[in-house]
Design a protein around this motif. Structure first.
Motif, PDB file in Angstrom:
ATOM      1  N   ARG A 111       0.771  -1.068  -0.078  1.00 53.45           N
ATOM      2  CA  ARG A 111      -0.011   0.189  -0.155  1.00 53.45           C
ATOM      3  C   ARG A 111       0.870   1.330   0.007  1.00 53.45           C
ATOM      4  O   ARG A 111       1.947   1.245   0.899  1.00 53.45           O
ATOM      5  N   LYS A 112       0.641   2.386  -0.732  1.00 57.37           N
ATOM      6  CA  LYS A 112       1.098   3.505  -0.825  1.00 57.37           C
ATOM      7  C   LYS A 112       1.300   4.053   0.612  1.00 57.37           C
ATOM      8  O   LYS A 112       0.311   4.127   1.381  1.00 57.37           O
ATOM      9  N   GLY A 113       2.322   4.477   0.845  1.00 58.28           N
ATOM     10  CA  GLY A 113       2.539   5.165   2.199  1.00 58.28           C
ATOM     11  C   GLY A 113       3.297   4.156   3.208  1.00 58.28           C
ATOM     12  O   GLY A 113       3.670   4.864   4.335  1.00 58.28           O
ATOM     13  N   LEU A 114       3.271   3.060   3.004  1.00 54.19           N
ATOM     14  CA  LEU A 114       3.852   1.972   3.903  1.00 54.19           C
ATOM     15  C   LEU A 114       5.228   2.304   4.020  1.00 54.19           C
ATOM     16  O   LEU A 114       5.979   2.239   3.087  1.00 54.19           O
ATOM     17  N   GLU A 115       5.708   2.237   5.216  1.00 54.95           N
ATOM     18  CA  GLU A 115       7.381   2.618   5.493  1.00 54.95           C
ATOM     19  C   GLU A 115       8.062   1.255   5.848  1.00 54.95           C
ATOM     20  O   GLU A 115       7.398   0.557   6.709  1.00 54.95           O
ATOM     21  N   PRO A 116       9.117   1.044   5.136  1.00 61.18           N
ATOM     22  CA  PRO A 116      10.043  -0.216   5.690  1.00 61.18           C
ATOM     23  C   PRO A 116      10.660   0.143   7.112  1.00 61.18           C
ATOM     24  O   PRO A 116      11.773   0.232   7.171  1.00 61.18           O
ATOM     25  N   ASP A 117       9.923   0.170   8.112  1.00 62.91           N
ATOM     26  CA  ASP A 117      10.369   0.118   9.461  1.00 62.91           C
ATOM     27  C   ASP A 117      10.445  -1.072  10.124  1.00 62.91           C
ATOM     28  O   ASP A 117      10.670  -1.297  11.399  1.00 62.91           O
ATOM     29  N   GLY A 118      10.091  -2.341   9.642  1.00 60.08           N
ATOM     30  CA  GLY A 118      10.397  -3.579  10.160  1.00 60.08           C
ATOM     31  C   GLY A 118       9.094  -4.037  10.928  1.00 60.08           C
ATOM     32  O   GLY A 118       9.229  -5.169  11.275  1.00 60.08           O
ATOM     33  N   THR A 119       7.939  -3.197  10.739  1.00 62.56           N
ATOM     34  CA  THR A 119       6.790  -3.821  11.393  1.00 62.56           C
ATOM     35  C   THR A 119       5.580  -4.573  10.746  1.00 62.56           C
ATOM     36  O   THR A 119       4.959  -5.023  11.119  1.00 62.56           O
ATOM     37  N   ALA A 120       6.038  -4.300   9.223  1.00 60.99           N
ATOM     38  CA  ALA A 120       4.886  -4.703   8.313  1.00 60.99           C
ATOM     39  C   ALA A 120       5.035  -6.391   8.314  1.00 60.99           C
ATOM     40  O   ALA A 120       6.104  -7.034   7.935  1.00 60.99           O
ATOM     41  N   PRO A 121       3.866  -7.134   8.076  1.00 57.67           N
ATOM     42  CA  PRO A 121       3.892  -8.343   7.817  1.00 57.67           C
ATOM     43  C   PRO A 121       4.062  -8.440   6.308  1.00 57.67           C
ATOM     44  O   PRO A 121       3.934  -7.707   5.589  1.00 57.67           O
ATOM     45  N   CYS A 122       4.458  -9.838   5.979  1.00 58.80           N
ATOM     46  CA  CYS A 122       5.001  -9.967   4.577  1.00 58.80           C
ATOM     47  C   CYS A 122       4.798 -11.377   4.009  1.00 58.80           C
ATOM     48  O   CYS A 122       5.022 -12.176   4.926  1.00 58.80           O
ATOM     49  N   LEU A 123       4.170 -11.449   2.716  1.00 53.07           N
ATOM     50  CA  LEU A 123       4.300 -12.928   2.188  1.00 53.07           C
ATOM     51  C   LEU A 123       5.357 -12.863   1.112  1.00 53.07           C
ATOM     52  O   LEU A 123       5.238 -12.068   0.158  1.00 53.07           O
ATOM     53  N   ILE A 124       6.214 -13.813   1.183  1.00 55.74           N
ATOM     54  CA  ILE A 124       7.374 -14.094   0.042  1.00 55.74           C
ATOM     55  C   ILE A 124       6.870 -15.220  -0.730  1.00 55.74           C
ATOM     56  O   ILE A 124       6.623 -16.419  -0.115  1.00 55.74           O
ATOM     57  N   TYR A 125       6.872 -15.056  -2.151  1.00 56.12           N
ATOM     58  CA  TYR A 125       6.545 -15.914  -2.785  1.00 56.12           C
ATOM     59  C   TYR A 125       7.586 -16.497  -3.928  1.00 56.12           C
ATOM     60  O   TYR A 125       8.278 -15.815  -4.471  1.00 56.12           O
ATOM     61  N   GLY A 126       7.981 -17.935  -4.053  1.00 56.27           N
ATOM     62  CA  GLY A 126       8.878 -18.382  -5.019  1.00 56.27           C
ATOM     63  C   GLY A 126       8.645 -19.919  -5.616  1.00 56.27           C
ATOM     64  O   GLY A 126       7.438 -20.390  -5.172  1.00 56.27           O
ATOM     65  N   TYR A 127       9.333 -19.934  -6.733  1.00 58.81           N
ATOM     66  CA  TYR A 127       9.311 -21.234  -7.377  1.00 58.81           C
ATOM     67  C   TYR A 127      10.563 -21.976  -7.659  1.00 58.81           C
ATOM     68  O   TYR A 127      10.857 -22.566  -6.953  1.00 58.81           O
ATOM     69  N   GLY A 128      11.177 -21.274  -8.650  1.00 61.83           N
ATOM     70  CA  GLY A 128      12.444 -21.680  -9.209  1.00 61.83           C
ATOM     71  C   GLY A 128      12.818 -23.318  -9.340  1.00 61.83           C
ATOM     72  O   GLY A 128      14.105 -23.757  -9.012  1.00 61.83           O
ATOM     73  N   SER A 129      12.103 -23.376 -10.559  1.00 59.03           N
ATOM     74  CA  SER A 129      12.462 -24.850 -11.194  1.00 59.03           C
ATOM     75  C   SER A 129      12.129 -24.677 -12.493  1.00 59.03           C
ATOM     76  O   SER A 129      11.148 -24.015 -12.877  1.00 59.03           O
ATOM     77  N   TYR A 130      12.471 -25.619 -13.337  1.00 59.37           N
ATOM     78  CA  TYR A 130      12.083 -25.853 -14.858  1.00 59.37           C
ATOM     79  C   TYR A 130      12.110 -24.561 -15.851  1.00 59.37           C
ATOM     80  O   TYR A 130      11.725 -24.517 -16.715  1.00 59.37           O
ATOM     81  N   GLU A 131      13.084 -23.524 -15.315  1.00 55.58           N
ATOM     82  CA  GLU A 131      13.212 -22.460 -16.182  1.00 55.58           C
ATOM     83  C   GLU A 131      11.739 -21.679 -16.181  1.00 55.58           C
ATOM     84  O   GLU A 131      11.572 -20.691 -16.965  1.00 55.58           O
TER      85      GLU A 131
ATOM     86  N   VAL B   1      16.314 -17.997   0.703  1.00 56.45           N
ATOM     87  CA  VAL B   1      16.557 -17.608   2.393  1.00 56.45           C
ATOM     88  C   VAL B   1      17.165 -16.148   2.223  1.00 56.45           C
ATOM     89  O   VAL B   1      17.043 -15.338   3.101  1.00 56.45           O
ATOM     90  N   ALA B   2      18.259 -15.957   1.320  1.00 54.46           N
ATOM     91  CA  ALA B   2      18.909 -14.486   0.874  1.00 54.46           C
ATOM     92  C   ALA B   2      17.731 -13.498   0.732  1.00 54.46           C
ATOM     93  O   ALA B   2      18.000 -12.265   1.168  1.00 54.46           O
ATOM     94  N   CYS B   3      16.784 -13.752   0.090  1.00 53.79           N
ATOM     95  CA  CYS B   3      15.752 -12.732  -0.249  1.00 53.79           C
ATOM     96  C   CYS B   3      14.904 -12.641   1.074  1.00 53.79           C
ATOM     97  O   CYS B   3      14.857 -11.310   1.415  1.00 53.79           O
ATOM     98  N   ALA B   4      14.642 -13.545   1.940  1.00 57.68           N
ATOM     99  CA  ALA B   4      13.991 -13.209   3.147  1.00 57.68           C
ATOM    100  C   ALA B   4      14.848 -12.587   4.058  1.00 57.68           C
ATOM    101  O   ALA B   4      14.274 -11.522   4.837  1.00 57.68           O
ATOM    102  N   GLU B   5      16.146 -12.888   4.115  1.00 66.62           N
ATOM    103  CA  GLU B   5      16.916 -11.916   5.016  1.00 66.62           C
ATOM    104  C   GLU B   5      17.024 -10.438   4.661  1.00 66.62           C
ATOM    105  O   GLU B   5      16.885  -9.646   5.370  1.00 66.62           O
ATOM    106  N   HIS B   6      17.215 -10.250   3.055  1.00 66.62           N
ATOM    107  CA  HIS B   6      17.109  -8.982   2.655  1.00 66.62           C
ATOM    108  C   HIS B   6      15.779  -8.311   2.967  1.00 66.62           C
ATOM    109  O   HIS B   6      16.020  -7.051   3.299  1.00 66.62           O
ATOM    110  N   LEU B   7      14.599  -9.019   2.885  1.00 65.83           N
ATOM    111  CA  LEU B   7      13.498  -8.218   3.242  1.00 65.83           C
ATOM    112  C   LEU B   7      13.333  -7.727   4.700  1.00 65.83           C
ATOM    113  O   LEU B   7      13.037  -6.517   5.136  1.00 65.83           O
ATOM    114  N   VAL B   8      14.115  -8.523   5.443  1.00 62.02           N
ATOM    115  CA  VAL B   8      14.132  -8.270   7.123  1.00 62.02           C
ATOM    116  C   VAL B   8      15.034  -7.086   7.283  1.00 62.02           C
ATOM    117  O   VAL B   8      15.088  -6.017   7.850  1.00 62.02           O
ATOM    118  N   LYS B   9      16.480  -7.097   6.494  1.00 67.46           N
ATOM    119  CA  LYS B   9      17.456  -6.114   6.840  1.00 67.46           C
ATOM    120  C   LYS B   9      16.909  -4.787   6.125  1.00 67.46           C
ATOM    121  O   LYS B   9      17.282  -3.665   6.676  1.00 67.46           O
TER     122      LYS B   9
END
Length: 691
Positions: free
Chosen positions: A447-467, A520-528
């Motif tokens: 949502r517009k206006g959301l600040e990356p201050d470490g308080t927001a919940p997040c859903l991270i989606y991934g696949y990574g196979s078969y090109e 895992v690196a992407c998850a860590e980046h979102l937190v950092k």
């Protein structure tokens, strides 16, 4: 809890030995979907899952209502011209499935769509709601008309097992012909009164192509593929001049062709035929075949060969290290090339005068991240190219690109009801750094206006196979997360194709762990970066992305509050060790063959989720599967959840099985929305975003 997790000692199989390693699988008894004890296990787990999530019933109903209220239920697709007709599909409020129609063509401009209801003068070809009546599941496979528009061949699946019954309807009379063929696979192709289709073997591999003559009693076997690594398909070129039988493994292609005017003739092999590691795709254009291949070209090159001598190859587009050519579609006066560059898709158009090709004209789009791909373009003689554009914040938008004016003509943008405004949301691209220093792209929406201050919940989606790439796409259900303050992220990890062919090669076989460590690196980046925190971060993936979920839960359980694994491939090693299971032999070129290669065996054993559950605290896990899934068998998540309950702490570990569905879950749109609402409510609750 004992009925949910206790091994059945009497059914426990003897240990097996592979490469000197003794394998004891206490939950192997769960493989038998006809066993009353197995069915009781699944039903008991469904009851337990409902008990543990019962407090979310009101939220699930609310989310279902939000999805429904944002969707224009009575609507239709932009009609596509084929021959003398405009073809389209429409939906009606209160009905689960689509209605396929056509309208006599008058000019080259699609008819006015009106309010989304029936168009004046339309002919209803097929009403899926009528075919689905009385059945818990319905899926349409083939849907193809003869070039003259007189006959329709279509196939239906009523269980989710992806075995279809092929039927033929006379569109002039509205009557079905007596011709009916059971147990076919997806797709069919016409050539005169001949209908070509494929059949699968016991391992669910399409391996035979048959020709059916209307009114004939016995069909003719045209081609059989005996190499278990290959599957086959049959198709008619857009020009309607040639039939193609394509045999593919994960890394090799072979194509046969036949003039459609001679459907009983012999198919000829295109070019040099089958060569290990060489992939080829084909289309027909005038006096030539258009060919896309990777012979000495990692990201593929485009060229053509004369119909009269398919061993000659003339280059049109040279290989580029920064651009992966995905597809090339031939029309009478142009070629449309789909490509991928810098993690984004693109389209280019080349004019064709019958002899030479013009320079590629790349279509420009101005959002920082987006997805664009060709749409329905059945007409060979067209002077317009149908395409679909979307982003995380822009709903699916159907355009026609006019070849004369070079203009993009917006035909329709998906209407999202309920006050949706793209300006209320933001999207961006960020980059994580993997263990080996590789930069991994992440797409974000919030949502517009959301600040990356470490308080927001997040859903991270991934696949990574078969090109397979998970490109930035728009989804109405996602709004129910983002509007409650969640960040949505897509991790474009290796094993997919986002950054070119090397991105895929670096995430398969003996490089597969890169897929998991990238995530895992992407998850860590979102937190950092302040986009979330570990106790508010939920991961989700399905099928091979479910393998990803199981692997990262083992690798970094402390990084996530929850994991949603849809139809997850979590018993990977045991499945790939068993060539009797559906699709296993085909998969050896993706994962390796652990039966014959000890290094592959040990490598797969090191990451296969089922084998690597440990006695530590895991995040909450929701695994969703289907009893009739033929791609990832239901026993994989069932065994995984059983082992988690036996070995791990934390959780809870929940299993939800659809008893009347296949790999794609429930088939009707309302049923699908209810299943989405179930998962989204669980995600919000697990991430602490239900306030």
């Amino acid at each position: 809890m004992s009925e949910l997790q206790a091994p059945r000692a009497a059914k426990r199989p003897s240990p097996r030995t592979h490469h000197g390693d003794t394998v004891d699988d206490p939950y192997a008894w769960l493989r038998d979907g006809d066993d009353p004890e197995v069915l009781a296990f699944l039903k008991a787990n469904n009851a337990y899952t409902e008990q543990r999530t019962g407090h979310l019933g009101e939220l699930r109903d609310t989310i279902f209502g939000e999805i429904k209220s944002r969707t224009k239920e009575t609507d239709l697709t932009v009609p596509s011209r084929k021959g003398e007709w405009w073809y389209y599909t429409r939906t009606e409020e209160g009905k689960q499935y689509g209605i396929h129609c056509r309208l006599a063509a008058d000019g080259d401009t699609p008819p006015d769509l009106g309010e989304g209801g029936p168009l004046p003068g339309e002919q209803v070809l097929l009403d899926e709601n009528e075919l689905a009546e009385g059945h818990e599941f319905f899926s349409l496979g083939a849907f193809t008309t003869t070039p003259d528009g007189h006959l329709l061949a279509y196939s239906i699946d009523l269980t989710g097992a992806e075995r279809f019954t092929l039927r033929v309807k006379d569109l002039r009379t509205g009557e079905h012909l007596a011709d009916e063929i059971p147990d076919v696979f997806y797709g069919a192709a016409w050539a005169g009164s001949s209908l070509f289709y494929t059949i699968v073997d016991e391992s669910w591999r399409p391996h035979q192509v048959f020709r059916h003559e209307l009114g004939g009693a016995e069909d003719t076997l045209v081609y059989q593929e005996d190499d278990e690594r290959f599957w086959v398909g049959v198709d008619l070129s857009r020009s309607e001049k040639y039939l193609f039988i394509e045999a593919h493994s994960k890394i090799t292609s072979e194509i046969r062709y036949l003039a459609a005017e001679d459907p009983t003739g012999e198919f000829a092999i295109l070019g040099a035929g089958r060569r290990h590691g060489i992939e080829v795709s084909v289309d027909h254009q005038g006096d030539r075949f258009l060919l896309l291949h990777n012979d000495g070209a990692e990201n593929f090159t485009l060229g053509w060969t004369p119909v009269t001598d398919t061993n000659q190859f003339h280059t049109i587009l040279e290989h580029r290290a920064d651009t992966r050519i995905l597809d090339a579609e031939a029309f009478a006066s142009h070629v449309v090339v789909s490509y991928r560059r810098d993690g984004l898709t693109g389209l280019a158009v080349l004019d064709f005068d019958g002899t030479t090709y013009g320079e590629p004209v790349e279509l420009a789009f101005h959002e920082p991240i987006y997805t664009v791909y060709t749409g329905s373009n059945p007409s060979y003689e067209t002077r317009q190219v149908r395409l679909t554009y979307a982003s995380l914040t822009t709903p699916d938008s159907v355009y026609d690109y006019d070849l004369a004016s070079r203009e993009l003509l917006l035909r329709k943008r998906k209407q999202v009801l309920g006050g949706f405004a793209p300006a209320d949301y933001e999207q961006r691209r960020e980059w994580a750094v993997a263990e080996d220093g590789t930069r991994v792209p992440i797409s974000l929406m919030y949502r517009k206006g959301l600040e990356p201050d470490g308080t927001a919940p997040c859903l991270i989606y991934g696949y990574g196979s078969y090109e397979t790439s998970i490109d930035p796409y728009f989804a109405v259900p996602r709004l129910s997360l983002v509007d409650r303050g969640m960040v949505f992220a897509i991790a474009h990890i290796r094993g997919g194709g986002e950054m070119g062919r090397h991105w895929y090669d670096d995430g398969k076989m003996l490089h597969k762990r890169n897929t998991f460590t990238d995530f895992v690196a992407c998850a860590e980046h979102l937190v950092k970066a302040g986009w979330s925190a570990p106790d508010k971060l939920v991961a989700r993936g399905g099928s091979a992305g479910g393998l990803l979920m199981g692997a990262v839960a083992n690798l970094a359980p402390h990084r996530f509050a929850g994991v949603v694994a849809d139809v997850p491939f979590v018993d990977a090693l045991n499945t790939i060790l068993d060539p009797s299971l559906p699709l296993t032999v085909i998969e050896w070129e993706e994962w390796g063959n652990p039966l014959e290669n000890a290094d592959v065996y040990q490598y797969m054993k090191s990451y296969s989720p089922y084998e690597n559950v440990t006695a530590v605290d895991y995040p909450a896990i929701l695994a969703v599967t289907s009893l009739h899934d033929t791609r990832v068998l239901f026993h994989e998540p069932a065994k995984w959840i059983a082992r988690l309950r036996e070995v791990a702490t934390g959780g809870p570990f929940l299993l939800k099985t659809e008893m009347e569905a296949g790999h794609g879950g429930r088939s009707g749109r309302y049923d699908s929305w209810k299943e989405q609402a179930f998962a989204l409510a669980w995600i919000l609750d697990t991430a602490g975003a239900t306030g």
